[in-house]
Design a protein around this motif. Structure first.
Motif, PDB file in Angstrom:
ATOM      1  N   ASP A  77     -78.250 -27.432  -3.022  1.00  0.00           N
ATOM      2  CA  ASP A  77     -78.824 -27.505  -4.369  1.00  0.00           C
ATOM      3  C   ASP A  77     -78.690 -26.170  -5.096  1.00  0.00           C
ATOM      4  OD1 ASP A  77     -79.470 -30.143  -4.149  1.00  0.00           O
ATOM      5  OD2 ASP A  77     -81.652 -29.865  -4.163  1.00  0.00           O
ATOM      6  N   ASP A  80     -74.840 -25.934  -6.115  1.00  0.00           N
ATOM      7  CA  ASP A  80     -74.336 -26.771  -7.212  1.00  0.00           C
ATOM      8  C   ASP A  80     -75.012 -26.413  -8.540  1.00  0.00           C
ATOM      9  OD1 ASP A  80     -76.762 -28.230  -7.296  1.00  0.00           O
ATOM     10  OD2 ASP A  80     -75.952 -29.975  -6.278  1.00  0.00           O
ATOM     11  N   THR A  81     -76.238 -25.873  -8.464  1.00  0.00           N
ATOM     12  CA  THR A  81     -76.883 -25.392  -9.692  1.00  0.00           C
ATOM     13  C   THR A  81     -76.164 -24.156 -10.220  1.00  0.00           C
ATOM     14  OG1 THR A  81     -79.015 -26.248  -8.936  1.00  0.00           O
ATOM     15  CG2 THR A  81     -79.062 -24.633 -10.718  1.00  0.00           C
ATOM     16  N   LYS A  82     -75.687 -23.314  -9.315  1.00  0.00           N
ATOM     17  CA  LYS A  82     -74.902 -22.146  -9.734  1.00  0.00           C
ATOM     18  C   LYS A  82     -73.631 -22.592 -10.457  1.00  0.00           C
ATOM     19  CE  LYS A  82     -74.630 -18.641  -6.958  1.00  0.00           C
ATOM     20  NZ  LYS A  82     -74.268 -17.717  -5.839  1.00  0.00           N
ATOM     21  N   THR A 121     -76.725 -30.826 -18.293  1.00  0.00           N
ATOM     22  CA  THR A 121     -76.589 -29.608 -17.491  1.00  0.00           C
ATOM     23  C   THR A 121     -76.952 -29.843 -16.026  1.00  0.00           C
ATOM     24  OG1 THR A 121     -78.869 -28.908 -17.928  1.00  0.00           O
ATOM     25  CG2 THR A 121     -77.161 -28.137 -19.464  1.00  0.00           C
ATOM     26  N   ASP A 122     -77.447 -31.027 -15.725  1.00  0.00           N
ATOM     27  CA  ASP A 122     -77.880 -31.408 -14.376  1.00  0.00           C
ATOM     28  C   ASP A 122     -79.196 -30.751 -13.978  1.00  0.00           C
ATOM     29  OD1 ASP A 122     -77.173 -33.245 -12.360  1.00  0.00           O
ATOM     30  OD2 ASP A 122     -76.591 -31.642 -11.004  1.00  0.00           O
ATOM     31  N   TYR A 123     -79.893 -30.152 -14.957  1.00  0.00           N
ATOM     32  CA  TYR A 123     -81.260 -29.687 -14.680  1.00  0.00           C
ATOM     33  C   TYR A 123     -82.122 -30.906 -14.356  1.00  0.00           C
ATOM     34  CZ  TYR A 123     -85.992 -28.054 -15.594  1.00  0.00           C
ATOM     35  OH  TYR A 123     -87.336 -27.791 -15.488  1.00  0.00           O
ATOM     36  N   ARG A 125     -81.486 -34.289 -12.871  1.00  0.00           N
ATOM     37  CA  ARG A 125     -80.385 -34.924 -12.143  1.00  0.00           C
ATOM     38  C   ARG A 125     -80.476 -36.440 -12.311  1.00  0.00           C
ATOM     39  NH1 ARG A 125     -78.269 -31.360  -7.682  1.00  0.00           N
ATOM     40  NH2 ARG A 125     -79.289 -29.339  -7.935  1.00  0.00           N
ATOM     41  N   ARG A 192     -82.410 -22.071 -11.123  1.00  0.00           N
ATOM     42  CA  ARG A 192     -82.619 -22.491 -12.507  1.00  0.00           C
ATOM     43  C   ARG A 192     -81.551 -21.910 -13.439  1.00  0.00           C
ATOM     44  NH1 ARG A 192     -85.020 -26.132 -10.664  1.00  0.00           N
ATOM     45  NH2 ARG A 192     -87.256 -26.605 -10.821  1.00  0.00           N
ATOM     46  N   ASN A 194     -79.215 -23.450 -14.758  1.00  0.00           N
ATOM     47  CA  ASN A 194     -78.938 -24.457 -15.787  1.00  0.00           C
ATOM     48  C   ASN A 194     -80.194 -24.861 -16.557  1.00  0.00           C
ATOM     49  OD1 ASN A 194     -80.168 -25.703 -13.630  1.00  0.00           O
ATOM     50  ND2 ASN A 194     -78.804 -27.481 -13.585  1.00  0.00           N
ATOM     51  N   HIS A 195     -81.227 -24.060 -16.465  1.00  0.00           N
ATOM     52  CA  HIS A 195     -82.522 -24.351 -17.092  1.00  0.00           C
ATOM     53  C   HIS A 195     -82.661 -23.570 -18.391  1.00  0.00           C
ATOM     54  CE1 HIS A 195     -86.746 -24.886 -17.710  1.00  0.00           C
ATOM     55  NE2 HIS A 195     -87.096 -23.698 -17.277  1.00  0.00           N
TER      56      HIS A 195
END
Length: 317
Positions: A77, A80-82, A121-123, A125, A192, A194-195
């Motif tokens: 997680d 993939d957030t990176k 942004t997949d924040y 999901r 975070r 993508n937050h």
């Protein structure tokens, strides 16, 4: 071929508007850097993809196989957030887009855009939210919404062990702090990158709007203080709540109690929860009405509800 997956993610960014055509080569190179790759083979033909989840899985699986990412649920997680953080515009751009829509099209257009953006942004999901179980059941108090949240990831044993060994940090102070915006995360704190958050002013103080990544109802949002200060129900709380619905009249907003166990899950940070939804409690009828002397313009009553509930209604001031 990993180059195909990288180009698929670039194409996803273009399709969703997260990036523009002028950004394509730059974003591709940033993804290569994140993947710790130093070359790219241009895929042949049209590069199609089915969904974001499969693209990210391909990239993370490759990173795990090469030792770039550890093989546990939390590390995956984080990684993939990176990757999605590479595609996510800077806060200044996001806020400018939100404000432009708010001013030109109205508050609902602004939140519609921001909610979709937070999913793109997949924040939030989407593919995990689909796992949630939701239904409506009839009761003597009206149709109640029942939800079982299955989208919040469970820790696997390897992730739990890694979190135990991870160095402790007081930054950010909690998961609601403004310092989470863009934070890379760690084994005991979610990523975070993508937050994004939207600054607000309510009751003359600095607050912010974001969405919950674990959506319990439509456009489940969190409104939180810019300062890491404990929750406290007081007179000013109601002014803040009313100011918020003044800014976003299509949303509801409410506060958990500032008490342990029965109150909010993060009592250390003052916050509210809201969204674009109408709950059964709001639709329930009044069992008994009364009038407060001196406040005849306020309608008051006990709501037909299984727990103590009083409704006060009046026109805007």
């Amino acid at each position: 071929m990993i180059s195909t997956a990288i180009q698929q993610l670039v194409n996803y960014g273009l399709d969703t508007g997260l990036i523009l055509p002028d950004d394509e080569i730059y974003i591709r190179n940033q993804l290569l850097m994140t993947m710790q790759l130093d070359s790219f083979a241009e895929p042949e033909g049209d590069i199609c993809y089915t969904d974001l989840e499969s693209i990210l899985k391909t990239l993370v699986d490759d990173a795990v196989a090469r030792g770039v990412c550890e093989d546990n649920s939390t590390a995956r997680d984080l990684f993939d957030t990176k990757l999605m953080g590479v595609l996510t515009p800077r806060p200044s751009i996001v806020r400018a887009n939100f404000e432009e829509r708010y001013e030109s099209e109205g508050p609902q257009a602004a939140t519609d855009w921001f909610y979709k953006f937070s999913q793109d942004t997949d924040y939030i999901r989407r593919y995990r939210i689909k796992r949630d179980v939701k239904w409506v059941t009839k009761t003597p108090y009206g149709d109640l919404d029942i939800t079982i949240n299955l989208s919040k990831p469970e820790k696997d044993p390897k992730a739990i062990a890694a979190a135990k060994l991870a160095p402790q940090s007081a930054y950010p102070k909690c998961q609601l702090c403004v310092e989470n915006e863009g934070y890379a995360g760690r084994m005991n704190h979610p990523a975070r990158e993508n937050h994004r958050i939207i600054p607000l002013t309510i009751n003359g103080s600095a607050w912010n709007l974001q969405y919950s990544p674990y959506v319990y109802y439509n456009e489940h949002c969190i409104v939180f203080n810019s300062q890491h200060t404990p929750m406290k129900i007081e007179r000013a709380t109601f002014r803040k709540l009313l100011d918020f619905v003044g800014l976003f009249p299509h949303y509801f907003v409410g506060s958990n109690a500032d008490l342990p166990i029965v109150g909010g899950s993060i009592l250390s940070h003052d916050h509210f929860q809201g969204g674009h939804y109408e709950f059964a409690m709001a639709k329930a009828p009044i069992e008994k009405s009364w009038v407060f002397p001196g406040f005849e313009d306020v309608e008051a009553g006990i709501v037909h509800w299984p727990m103590s509930c009083i409704r006060l209604t009046c026109a805007d001031d």
